[in-house]
Scaffold this active site. Structure first.
Site, PDB file in Angstrom:
ATOM      1  N   GLY B  30       0.790  -1.224   0.000  1.00 54.47           N
ATOM      2  CA  GLY B  30       0.000   0.000   0.000  1.00 54.47           C
ATOM      3  C   GLY B  30       0.823   1.275   0.000  1.00 54.47           C
ATOM      4  O   GLY B  30       0.286   2.359  -0.179  1.00 54.47           O
ATOM      5  N   CYS B 240     -27.508 -10.178 -16.829  1.00 53.59           N
ATOM      6  CA  CYS B 240     -26.909  -9.846 -18.123  1.00 53.59           C
ATOM      7  C   CYS B 240     -27.802 -10.338 -19.251  1.00 53.59           C
ATOM      8  O   CYS B 240     -28.177 -11.512 -19.294  1.00 53.59           O
ATOM      9  CB  CYS B 240     -25.523 -10.472 -18.249  1.00 53.59           C
ATOM     10  SG  CYS B 240     -24.798 -10.238 -19.891  1.00 53.59           S
ATOM     11  N   CYS B 243     -25.571 -13.120 -21.372  1.00 51.64           N
ATOM     12  CA  CYS B 243     -25.111 -14.402 -20.831  1.00 51.64           C
ATOM     13  C   CYS B 243     -25.876 -14.847 -19.592  1.00 51.64           C
ATOM     14  O   CYS B 243     -25.631 -15.919 -19.065  1.00 51.64           O
ATOM     15  CB  CYS B 243     -23.615 -14.361 -20.541  1.00 51.64           C
ATOM     16  SG  CYS B 243     -23.215 -13.467 -19.025  1.00 51.64           S
ATOM     17  N   CYS B 265     -22.924  -7.607 -18.953  1.00 50.81           N
ATOM     18  CA  CYS B 265     -21.655  -7.677 -18.214  1.00 50.81           C
ATOM     19  C   CYS B 265     -20.715  -6.585 -18.697  1.00 50.81           C
ATOM     20  O   CYS B 265     -20.524  -6.414 -19.901  1.00 50.81           O
ATOM     21  CB  CYS B 265     -20.939  -9.011 -18.475  1.00 50.81           C
ATOM     22  SG  CYS B 265     -21.778 -10.444 -17.801  1.00 50.81           S
ATOM     23  N   CYS B 271     -18.213 -12.339 -20.165  1.00 54.08           N
ATOM     24  CA  CYS B 271     -19.514 -12.531 -20.801  1.00 54.08           C
ATOM     25  C   CYS B 271     -19.394 -13.508 -21.990  1.00 54.08           C
ATOM     26  O   CYS B 271     -20.158 -14.453 -22.123  1.00 54.08           O
ATOM     27  CB  CYS B 271     -20.035 -11.178 -21.278  1.00 54.08           C
ATOM     28  SG  CYS B 271     -21.779 -11.153 -21.722  1.00 54.08           S
TER      29      CYS B 271
END
Ligand SMILES: Nc1ncnc2c1ncn2[C@@H]1O[C@H](COP(=O)(O)OP(=O)(O)OP(=O)(O)O)[C@@H](O)[C@H]1O
Ligand SMILES: [Mg+2]
Ligand SMILES: [Zn+2]
Lengths: 278, 281
Positions: B30, B240, B243, B265, B271
């Site tokens: 970080g 979606c 899909c 998606c 997808c």
């Protein structure tokens, strides 16, 4: 006698490196607070003071005498060049707060002191809501509850007469008097035992000045907070301070009960100051 | 094939220096490690930070995937793939599972990443405190002292203004209980994917000359308040249209013929993979 909440010993602040001529501490080497040989400014020299519980201590002096520098050093905005300061909350007053680590300093700044800056731009985030400005100090002290902080901020802003419907507004939209009141509310947010007030009323219209002064008086009465009240205006100090110190060229030239100083000033500079008030 | 360029565009010294910065970043999760950002044949702000990290890491056997806001076919992603492909000859792919190195802008793939994969994220503004504190010197000190009040102040202000945390993307995270970091402008939906991720995540900011990292299996917590817990974008009830996926990050689109809104998606390769699997069945 009340107990001492803050003790400052021989505080010094120098801007510049100093030179053989000026660094010996001889005041006659300086022109006012300035060394003509090397250009070093001695903003503070040997400033000592005691602040008692629930007392208002006035600090007066002309422009450039070092008043703001005292508060800036105590609030850790400036690193002093010398001297010490003691508070009961840090190591039982046995060690100077200036020897503390960054984290200790942050703790002291957020829990022991509240400050109102001479210039509100330094004390507030002008583009953040007033509520967030108050919350900032609570967040810094570790509060992570939005509801609690918002309630406290509203309570404080109400106390300093910011209308309810303007609390979400940014201080940038506010008048000078309102900005000072937001600063006062912010300074009070963590119930600090000590307030540092730097020219709270300077630059405000007379009627606005009176309201802010009343507020300070009221807070002092209700919360019995100790205050260091800096002003170049002896009138303000007369109204609020129990005791007063007078500064000139970075040094304390006179100290005592405010009434006494006003009635019987000893130092020529104080005499000048007092007579100009009459 | 003889190339006009060095392998992976940069000379070896430059790559080594970027790798050193990346190693330091991994060692201090970080923490923003400064590095000497190089000139690139693409403009800064177009992913040069991520690209430099990618180029410093890519080996002959790597398989590279590049995504731009969830799409592999965007001009930007295609250009980056071309540049890396030309200067290294490595294979590129659109399939998340096949990739060993994934460079991405603004998304973490829906397919869970594995230990043998590295995710490189492109970062425009690496400093999570920048909007409260313009000075780099000051933000450096604030990180050193772990003073993250400013990050919380930003969230608090959003709640005051909008009644809730409104970070559309780039919601700050605390990494391994120490440094607060900008996760790059990924949606909040992707923040939890960083927590204990199996794959190493490297973040590169070209303009700001910083590299930082989330090593595998590292605790990553999105900043929040007791009474305003962190929440991802609500996707309940969304499906979606192509899909049938649920619980993914969606693009909201408008059917030009019917005028109806529908969802798809955002991660196009995810997808596509689902549709192919469906067709194979
Ligand atoms: N950053 C700096 N560099 C050099 N000199 C400085 C700096 N800051 C303050 N000083 C000098 O320190 C001295 C004390 O300044 P300070 O602001 O404390 O005065 P003051 O009593 O608060 O004045 P005022 O009534 O105008 O607010 C002045 O001579 C000032 O010019
Ligand atoms: Mg001043
Ligand atoms: Zn000198």
């Amino acid at each position: 006698m009340n107990k001492i909440v803050l003790q400052v010993k021989e505080l010094g602040k120098r801007f510049g490196e100093g030179c053989p001529r000026c660094s010996g501490g001889d005041p006659t080497a300086l022109e006012r607070n300035y060394c003509p040989a090397c250009g070093t400014v001695y903003a503070l020299s040997d400033v000592s003071l005691d602040l008692f519980e629930s007392e208002v201590l006035g600090i007066v002096g002309e422009s450039g005498s070092g008043k703001s520098t005292v508060l800036n050093c105590l609030y850790f905005d400036l690193e002093p060049s010398g001297g010490e300061a003691f508070i009961a909350q840090y190591k039982n007053g046995n060690e100077s707060i200036f020897s503390g680590s960054g984290q200790t300093r942050r703790y002291i700044r957020n829990h022991v002191f509240g400050k109102v800056y001479q210039n509100p731009v330094l004390g507030l985030k002008m583009k953040f809501s007033s509520l967030a400005n108050i919350a900032e100090k609570m967040i810094a002290a570790g509060n992570r509850n939005v509801g609690a902080m918002e309630n406290r901020a509203r309570e404080l802003l109400t106390h300093v007469s910011i209308p309810h419907h303007r609390m979400k507004e940014a201080p940038a939209n506010f008048s000078g008097g309102m900005q000072q009141r937001v600063q006062i509310a912010k300074a009070l947010s963590n119930n600090p035992p000590i307030l540092l007030l730097d020219e709270v009323t300077t630059g405000l219209d007379l009627s606005v000045q009176a309201r802010v002064l009343d507020l300070v008086k009221q807070i002092q009465r209700e919360l019995s907070i100790s205050m260091l009240l800096v002003s170049h205006d002896l009138g303000v100090v007369r109204m609020l301070a129990d005791r007063t110190i007078v500064m000139l060229n970075g040094r304390v030239v006179e100290r005592g009960l405010t009434d006494q100083i006003l009635e019987d000033p000893q130092h020529p500079y104080t005499q000048e100051l007092v007579y100009s008030l009459l | 094939m003889k190339s006009l360029y060095n392998y992976a565009f940069f000379d070896e010294g430059s790559k080594r220096e970027i790798r050193r910065a990346s190693l330091k970043a991994i060692a201090i999760p970080g923490y923003q490690v400064p590095f000497a950002s190089r000139e690139m044949p693409i403009a800064r702000g177009w992913g040069t930070g991520g690209l430099q990290v990618t180029l410093s890491l890519i080996g002959k056997s790597d398989v590279l995937k590049v995504i731009d806001q969830g799409a592999d076919e965007s001009v930007n992603a295609v250009n980056i793939k071309k540049l890396v492909g030309k200067t290294t000859g490595v294979e590129t792919t659109e399939e998340t599972e096949r990739a060993t190195l994934i460079q991405s802008r603004h998304r973490i793939p829906e397919t869970p990443l594995r230990e043998d994969q590295v995710l490189v994220l492109q970062v425009p503004i690496p400093e999570p405190l920048r909007f409260v504190e313009p000075s780099e010197e000051t933000t450096k000190r604030l990180h050193a002292e772990a003073d993250y009040s400013g990050a919380y102040l930003l969230l608090f202000e959003q709640i005051m203004r909008y009644g809730r945390v409104s970070t559309g993307a780039d919601h700050p995270v605390e990494v391994r209980d120490r440094y607060v970091m900008a996760p790059s402008p990924i949606p909040r939906f992707d923040n939890p994917k960083m927590d204990h991720s199996s794959a190493l995540i490297l973040l590169g900011a070209g303009r700001e000359k910083k590299i930082y990292a989330v090593p595998p299996y590292t605790r990553v917590v999105s900043l929040d308040f007791e009474d305003h817990p962190f929440e991802i974008e609500d996707v309940t009830g969304r499906v979606c249209r192509q899909c049938g996926a649920v619980d993914v990050y969606f693009d909201e689109l408008v059917d030009e013929e019917t005028g109806e809104t529908f969802f798809q998606c955002n991660d196009t390769s995810y997808c596509l993979a689902r549709m192919n699997a469906e067709a194979d069945r």
